[in-house]
Design a protein around this motif. Structure first.
Motif, PDB file in Angstrom:
ATOM      1  N   HIS A  70       0.806  -1.256   0.098  1.00  0.00           N
ATOM      2  CA  HIS A  70      -0.072  -0.104   0.075  1.00  0.00           C
ATOM      3  C   HIS A  70       0.818   1.251  -0.065  1.00  0.00           C
ATOM      4  O   HIS A  70       0.630   2.143  -0.867  1.00  0.00           O
ATOM      5  CB  HIS A  70      -0.808   0.060   0.996  1.00  0.00           C
ATOM      6  N   ASP A  71       2.027   1.299   0.879  1.00  0.00           N
ATOM      7  CA  ASP A  71       2.728   2.446   0.817  1.00  0.00           C
ATOM      8  C   ASP A  71       3.476   2.570  -0.123  1.00  0.00           C
ATOM      9  O   ASP A  71       3.792   3.723  -0.802  1.00  0.00           O
ATOM     10  CB  ASP A  71       3.987   2.067   2.144  1.00  0.00           C
ATOM     11  N   MET A  72       3.855   1.484  -1.040  1.00  0.00           N
ATOM     12  CA  MET A  72       4.798   1.674  -2.162  1.00  0.00           C
ATOM     13  C   MET A  72       3.829   2.175  -3.389  1.00  0.00           C
ATOM     14  O   MET A  72       4.469   3.048  -4.021  1.00  0.00           O
ATOM     15  CB  MET A  72       5.640   0.514  -2.460  1.00  0.00           C
ATOM     16  N   GLU A  73       2.893   1.826  -3.266  1.00  0.00           N
ATOM     17  CA  GLU A  73       1.778   2.236  -4.450  1.00  0.00           C
ATOM     18  C   GLU A  73       1.572   3.786  -4.454  1.00  0.00           C
ATOM     19  O   GLU A  73       1.574   4.465  -5.320  1.00  0.00           O
ATOM     20  CB  GLU A  73       0.598   1.523  -4.463  1.00  0.00           C
ATOM     21  N   ILE A  74       1.394   4.178  -3.008  1.00  0.00           N
ATOM     22  CA  ILE A  74       1.328   5.753  -2.942  1.00  0.00           C
ATOM     23  C   ILE A  74       2.613   6.585  -3.188  1.00  0.00           C
ATOM     24  O   ILE A  74       2.652   7.301  -3.844  1.00  0.00           O
ATOM     25  CB  ILE A  74       0.748   5.930  -1.514  1.00  0.00           C
ATOM     26  N   PHE A  75       3.647   5.852  -2.863  1.00  0.00           N
ATOM     27  CA  PHE A  75       5.107   6.349  -3.086  1.00  0.00           C
ATOM     28  C   PHE A  75       5.326   6.431  -4.569  1.00  0.00           C
ATOM     29  O   PHE A  75       5.633   7.433  -5.132  1.00  0.00           O
ATOM     30  CB  PHE A  75       6.051   5.523  -2.476  1.00  0.00           C
ATOM     31  N   LEU A  76       5.128   5.462  -5.403  1.00  0.00           N
ATOM     32  CA  LEU A  76       5.490   5.252  -6.851  1.00  0.00           C
ATOM     33  C   LEU A  76       4.609   6.464  -7.531  1.00  0.00           C
ATOM     34  O   LEU A  76       5.005   6.959  -8.656  1.00  0.00           O
ATOM     35  CB  LEU A  76       5.407   3.902  -7.199  1.00  0.00           C
ATOM     36  N   SER A  77       3.203   6.348  -7.072  1.00  0.00           N
ATOM     37  CA  SER A  77       2.073   7.430  -7.735  1.00  0.00           C
ATOM     38  C   SER A  77       2.539   8.686  -7.652  1.00  0.00           C
ATOM     39  O   SER A  77       2.660   9.427  -8.681  1.00  0.00           O
ATOM     40  CB  SER A  77       0.671   6.944  -7.180  1.00  0.00           C
ATOM     41  N   ALA A  78       3.135   9.000  -6.395  1.00  0.00           N
ATOM     42  CA  ALA A  78       3.405  10.455  -6.134  1.00  0.00           C
ATOM     43  C   ALA A  78       4.639  10.743  -6.967  1.00  0.00           C
ATOM     44  O   ALA A  78       4.943  11.942  -7.766  1.00  0.00           O
ATOM     45  CB  ALA A  78       3.751  10.890  -4.669  1.00  0.00           C
ATOM     46  N   ARG A  79       5.662   9.822  -7.052  1.00  0.00           N
ATOM     47  CA  ARG A  79       6.974  10.045  -7.520  1.00  0.00           C
ATOM     48  C   ARG A  79       6.835  10.241  -9.072  1.00  0.00           C
ATOM     49  O   ARG A  79       7.346  11.235  -9.719  1.00  0.00           O
ATOM     50  CB  ARG A  79       8.010   8.998  -7.227  1.00  0.00           C
ATOM     51  N   ALA A  80       5.897   9.212  -9.822  1.00  0.00           N
ATOM     52  CA  ALA A  80       5.517   9.478 -11.286  1.00  0.00           C
ATOM     53  C   ALA A  80       4.909  10.907 -11.521  1.00  0.00           C
ATOM     54  O   ALA A  80       5.308  11.190 -12.400  1.00  0.00           O
ATOM     55  CB  ALA A  80       4.481   8.329 -11.467  1.00  0.00           C
TER      56      ALA A  80
END
Length: 327
Positions: free
Chosen positions: A161-171
């Motif tokens: 869950h955390d990584m999905e949020i992290f990657l979405s923000a960075r993208a």
């Protein structure tokens, strides 16, 4: 650091196409920078590698200025960080307080992002670990290393869950063609945490706390209500999470051996000091600062008693090197 430095330089030389960047300055971010000096060393190496890439692509006349954003949570000691900034640096420095589990920068504003030994920290402890009625209640343990399957699943779900949020923000924040390089403590595919040096030491910390509880120095309830918010991902798990994000491609991913103090010959005191540097704050906040010296003294002794487990675990890579590019 030498192994990862070479790999970062290779990623920039082979995968970063600076011709597609039109904006000046060239902006970099270190996500989870702490207080230095490692962040300054890493940023200087990255800036130099990008400069070499501009020269290699025949763009000497278009060499940009560099701006580096140092990010960490709001409790980070940014005063100490900026007091030790190198005087002869080739970049302009800014601080960005806030969690990287969310947006930090404007859309399409960053060219290169770096995160080292930070993304294994979860945004929070999975709630079911503290629920006495849940199969994932982690009684008597502080991590999932030797816990039941339900505990491991709760940690894994929180990490994803955390990584999905992290990657979405960075993208959103990266420019097209921009790059993310991540170094994260990890597990080889198919290897349980109980065979990983970090997992072994987390178990030993938990055992030390339970000893102290039995001696009346702390309560068992304090141990039951404490869980380390740290997850060790495998390459397969990381690949699966990244592939759910349609804006990022995996350019490189591999396990490497971290040349840290966790590499043998095992020295209990050094290993305990290494862990204490990163974990003292979270233990002191929950149990109080009065137990810290004794806790890590006990850990040091237990590490020496279990040195064979740590040495065998170090034969596998313990650090995952990941290069992602913005489509």
């Amino acid at each position: 650091m030498n192994v990862s430095r070479t790999m970062i330089e290779e990623a920039i030389a082979k995968k970063l196409d600076v011709k597609c960047f039109s904006s000046n300055p060239f902006r970099l971010a270190d996500l989870g920078c702490s207080v230095g000096p490692n962040t300054f060393i890493a940023m200087q190496h990255i800036v130099e590698a990008v400069e070499r890439k501009y020269l290699a692509q025949g763009l000497k006349s278009e060499m940009p200025e560099f701006q580096v954003f140092f990010n960490d949570h709001v409790g980070n000691d940014f005063n100490t960080l900026f007091a030790s900034l190198p005087t002869e640096r080739r970049y302009f420095a800014c601080g960005v307080p806030g969690s990287f589990h969310g947006r930090l920068f404007p859309e399409s504003s960053i060219h290169f992002m770096f995160s080292s030994h930070a993304l294994h920290w979860l945004s929070k402890v999975p709630e079911e670990l503290l629920d006495k009625n849940s199969p994932a209640w982690n009684r008597g343990r502080i991590h999932y290393t030797s816990g039941p399957e339900e505990v491991s699943h709760a940690y894994a779900a929180q990490f994803e869950h955390d990584m999905e949020i992290f990657l979405s923000a960075r993208a959103k924040e990266l420019v097209v063609g921009g790059m993310i390089v991540v170094l994260i403590p990890a597990l080889p595919n198919g290897i349980p945490a109980s065979q990983n040096p970090y997992g072994v030491m987390f178990d030993l910390l938990g055992a030390s706390l339970m000893e102290m509880a039995k001696e009346g120095l702390i309560s068992e309830a304090q141990v039951d209500s404490f869980n380390l918010p740290i997850h060790l991902a495998s390459p397969d798990q990381m690949t699966e999470v990244v592939e759910r994000n349609e804006c990022l491609t995996i350019e490189r991913m591999e396990l490497v051996n971290s040349r840290s103090k966790l590499v043998g010959p095992i020295n209990g005191k050094e290993c305990a000091m290494y862990l204490r540097a990163g974990l003292e704050g979270i233990f002191a906040q929950h149990f109080g600062s009065g137990i810290i010296d004794q806790l890590f003294d006990r850990l040091s002794k237990k590490i020496m008693e279990s040195s064979h487990k740590l040495e065998s675990g170090n034969k596998e890579g313990t650090l995952l090197f990941v290069v992602l590019r913005r489509k």
